[in-house]
Design an enzyme around this catalytic site. Structure first.
Site, PDB file in Angstrom:
ATOM      1  N   GLU A 165       8.431   0.528  15.116  1.00 43.80           N
ATOM      2  CA  GLU A 165       9.124   1.327  14.116  1.00 43.80           C
ATOM      3  C   GLU A 165       8.949   2.787  14.515  1.00 43.80           C
ATOM      4  O   GLU A 165       7.887   3.185  14.976  1.00 43.80           O
ATOM      5  CB  GLU A 165       8.536   1.071  12.724  1.00 43.80           C
ATOM      6  CG  GLU A 165       8.721  -0.364  12.273  1.00 43.80           C
ATOM      7  CD  GLU A 165       7.913  -0.728  11.036  1.00 43.80           C
ATOM      8  OE1 GLU A 165       8.310  -1.659  10.327  1.00 43.80           O
ATOM      9  OE2 GLU A 165       6.871  -0.070  10.802  1.00 43.80           O
TER      10      GLU A 165
ATOM     11  N   CYS B 211      -3.425   0.199   7.197  1.00 42.04           N
ATOM     12  CA  CYS B 211      -3.614  -0.510   8.459  1.00 42.04           C
ATOM     13  C   CYS B 211      -4.068   0.421   9.573  1.00 42.04           C
ATOM     14  O   CYS B 211      -4.674  -0.017  10.548  1.00 42.04           O
ATOM     15  CB  CYS B 211      -2.322  -1.208   8.863  1.00 42.04           C
ATOM     16  SG  CYS B 211      -0.900  -0.095   9.033  1.00 42.04           S
TER      17      CYS B 211
ATOM     18  N   ASN C 280       0.811  -1.226   0.000  1.00 40.77           N
ATOM     19  CA  ASN C 280       0.000   0.000   0.000  1.00 40.77           C
ATOM     20  C   ASN C 280       0.843   1.275   0.000  1.00 40.77           C
ATOM     21  O   ASN C 280       0.517   2.233  -0.701  1.00 40.77           O
ATOM     22  CB  ASN C 280      -0.999  -0.009   1.159  1.00 40.77           C
ATOM     23  CG  ASN C 280      -0.336  -0.095   2.517  1.00 40.77           C
ATOM     24  OD1 ASN C 280       0.763  -0.641   2.661  1.00 40.77           O
ATOM     25  ND2 ASN C 280      -0.996   0.439   3.528  1.00 40.77           N
TER      26      ASN C 280
ATOM     27  N   GLU D 141       4.757  -5.800  11.921  1.00 36.89           N
ATOM     28  CA  GLU D 141       3.824  -4.673  11.820  1.00 36.89           C
ATOM     29  C   GLU D 141       2.652  -5.171  10.997  1.00 36.89           C
ATOM     30  O   GLU D 141       2.740  -5.288   9.771  1.00 36.89           O
ATOM     31  CB  GLU D 141       4.512  -3.472  11.170  1.00 36.89           C
ATOM     32  CG  GLU D 141       3.799  -2.156  11.405  1.00 36.89           C
ATOM     33  CD  GLU D 141       2.603  -1.955  10.504  1.00 36.89           C
ATOM     34  OE1 GLU D 141       1.456  -2.197  10.976  1.00 36.89           O
ATOM     35  OE2 GLU D 141       2.792  -1.578   9.356  1.00 36.89           O
TER      36      GLU D 141
END
Length: 490
Positions: free
Chosen positions: A469, A292, A160, A257
């Site tokens: 992250e 997300c 994405n 993630e």
């Protein structure tokens, strides 16, 4: 609305490792289709086990040199990479529009975010420090720790926002002195290909950044390869479980993630216009809901439920649908036809079970028939335990759920297997802080606060994964401490 345009300029992707550039691989090939037009963009070469093995060996060999570079030299190389992304911004923007349907109006902002992450982690390259610990009763013994890079990091990104994902994963790994083996999705191989090429142009040695697009076979080979010391992955929980099983068999650490099904909670004291705008633009307009982080479950207090639904619909109806290469477009296609069918299938089942499709709920035809366009969709009267409310759709669908009390909102917001993010809209800071303490999410954004800044940790819990992250902890994921004790000989 604008009409989808022509296929446009030629796109190409390659297998890149150790200074070698290949136009074909042992994993076969993939016909990449433009999601806006249905036209063939390019035939993408896919790497298999053979290319993954060669790339891992190239990365391991390059690690010897790269890890010995002065940290300031790594910093300067990454800053040159940031400058090159600026110089090639138009190319990145055009590629994103063609490979996953990101509107060119959105693309420059994504490049800006990517540069922020590069600049932030370039600055950390010469600031990683150990710790000296000494006890007065130690008889003169000196003990200290020093951070060391792992070696080869396997980087598996989703489709994405590939440029941002690379800068969130590969860049801190590089700043810490690791080398990387990137496996991009076959759905978006063109952005990582350009990124890898620019890394070399920035002065990063050949073999430090390797890029092998591939399917599941390549991913399996990467995760299991003995030279790959750690995995950082962005994707879905099902794939994550497979990766973790392989990592467990090899005692290999990982960062996961994963997805989200975030709640956007709107209280009656909120600025309802701002709340509706933020919810629609992030949940529907941003990448057509393919993120997300989006707050796709909209929890609205019963006293303002009808008013908020009307504002959500009015805001969504203002989205300019069109070909992503048109500067006027603010809403493009989803990634492919399979995604269209999956998203709309879940919406249709919700409607059969009693939910109401207040807007959209269809695949766009007519001038958009060749592409993969799902209309901006708002579904009301959604059961918070239903498939629609529990499944990450990765599409432009908002599920609106009514609540009456704060505790009920918390129960619904926390009532999923995911735990990535949550959104609050309220003027009551005491309520906001009370909710923040109880929301089971890695990040909470109040009244439209900025998402994923490079200086802040980002990640989830539950089926949204683990590890972080961003911020100092984001680069700490790519170093491990070595403890040294020196006895006194005096």
């Amino acid at each position: 609305m604008t009409t989808p345009g022509s296929p446009g300029t030629e796109l190409s992707a390659h297998l890149r490792f150790g200074g070698i550039v290949l136009d074909q691989g042992s994993g076969g090939s993939y016909d990449h289709i433009d999601p806006a037009t249905g036209h063939l963009n390019a035939v993408v070469p896919l790497g298999g086990r053979e290319e993954i093995d060669r790339a891992a060996k190239s990365a391991a060999a390059a690690f010897v040199e790269w890890s010995s570079w002065a940290p300031t030299a790594r910093r300067e190389a990454l800053l040159r990479l940031s400058q090159l992304i600026t110089e090639h911004e138009d190319e990145f923007v055009t590629i994103a529009a063609r490979e996953n349907g990101t509107p060119v109006a959105t693309g420059p902002r994504l490049c800006e975010i990517a540069r922020d992450w590069i600049g932030y982690y370039a600055g950390w390259a010469d600031k990683l420090e150990g710790q000296v610990s000494r006890s007065f009763a130690s008889g003169g013994e000196l003990t200290y720790s020093q951070p060391e890079p792992f070696g080869v990091i396997g980087v598996i990104i989703t489709w994405n926002v590939p440029l941002i994902s690379l800068c969130m994963k590969a860049v801190p790994a590089l700043a810490a002195g690791n080398t990387v083996l990137i496996k991009p999705s076959e759905l978006t191989p063109f952005t990582p290909d350009l990124f890898a090429r620019l890394c070399v142009e920035a002065g990063i040695p050949e073999g430090v950044v390797n890029c092998v697009p591939g399917n599941a076979e390549a991913g399996d080979a990467l995760v299991a390869h003995p030279l790959v010391q750690k995995i950082t992955f962005t994707g879905g929980p099902a794939t994550a479980r497979k990766i973790m099983a392989t990592c467990a068999a090899n005692l290999k650490p990982s960062v996961m993630e994963l997805g989200g099904k975030s709640a956007s909670v709107i209280f009656p004291d909120a600025d309802l216009d701002i709340a509706a705008k933020n919810t629609v633009y992030l949940g529907l307009g941003a990448l057509s809901g393919q993120g997300c982080l989006i707050g796709s479950r909209v929890l609205v207090h019963e006293s303002v439920y009808d008013e908020v639904v009307a504002k959500l619909i009015a805001t969504a109806e203002q989205l300019t649908i069109g070909n992503p290469t048109d500067p006027a477009t603010r809403f493009g296609p989803v990634i492919n036809s399979v995604a269209c069918e999956r998203i709309l299938g879940i919406v249709e089942r919700a409607a059969r079970d009693g939910a109401h499709i207040a807007l959209g709920g269809e695949r766009l035809g007519g001038e958009f028939a060749g592409g993969s366009y799902v209309a901006p969709t708002i579904v009301t009267g959604v059961d918070p335990t239903s498939e629609l409310a529990q499944t990450e759709l990765f599409g432009p669908v908002l599920s609106v759920i009514r609540f009456s009390e704060e505790d009920e909102a918390l129960e619904i917001a926390n009532g999923t297997a995911f735990g990535l993010a949550a959104y609050l809209h309220t003027r009551d800071i005491t309520r906001a802080l009370r909710m923040v303490d109880k929301l089971e999410a890695g990040s909470v954004y109040v009244n439209g606060a900025k998402t994923t800044p490079a200086h802040s940790p980002f990640g989830g819990r539950g089926e949204s994964g683990f590890g972080r992250e961003g911020g100092r902890v984001g680069i700490d994921e790519f170093v491990r401490p070595k403890t040294v004790s020196i006895a006194s000989l005096a």
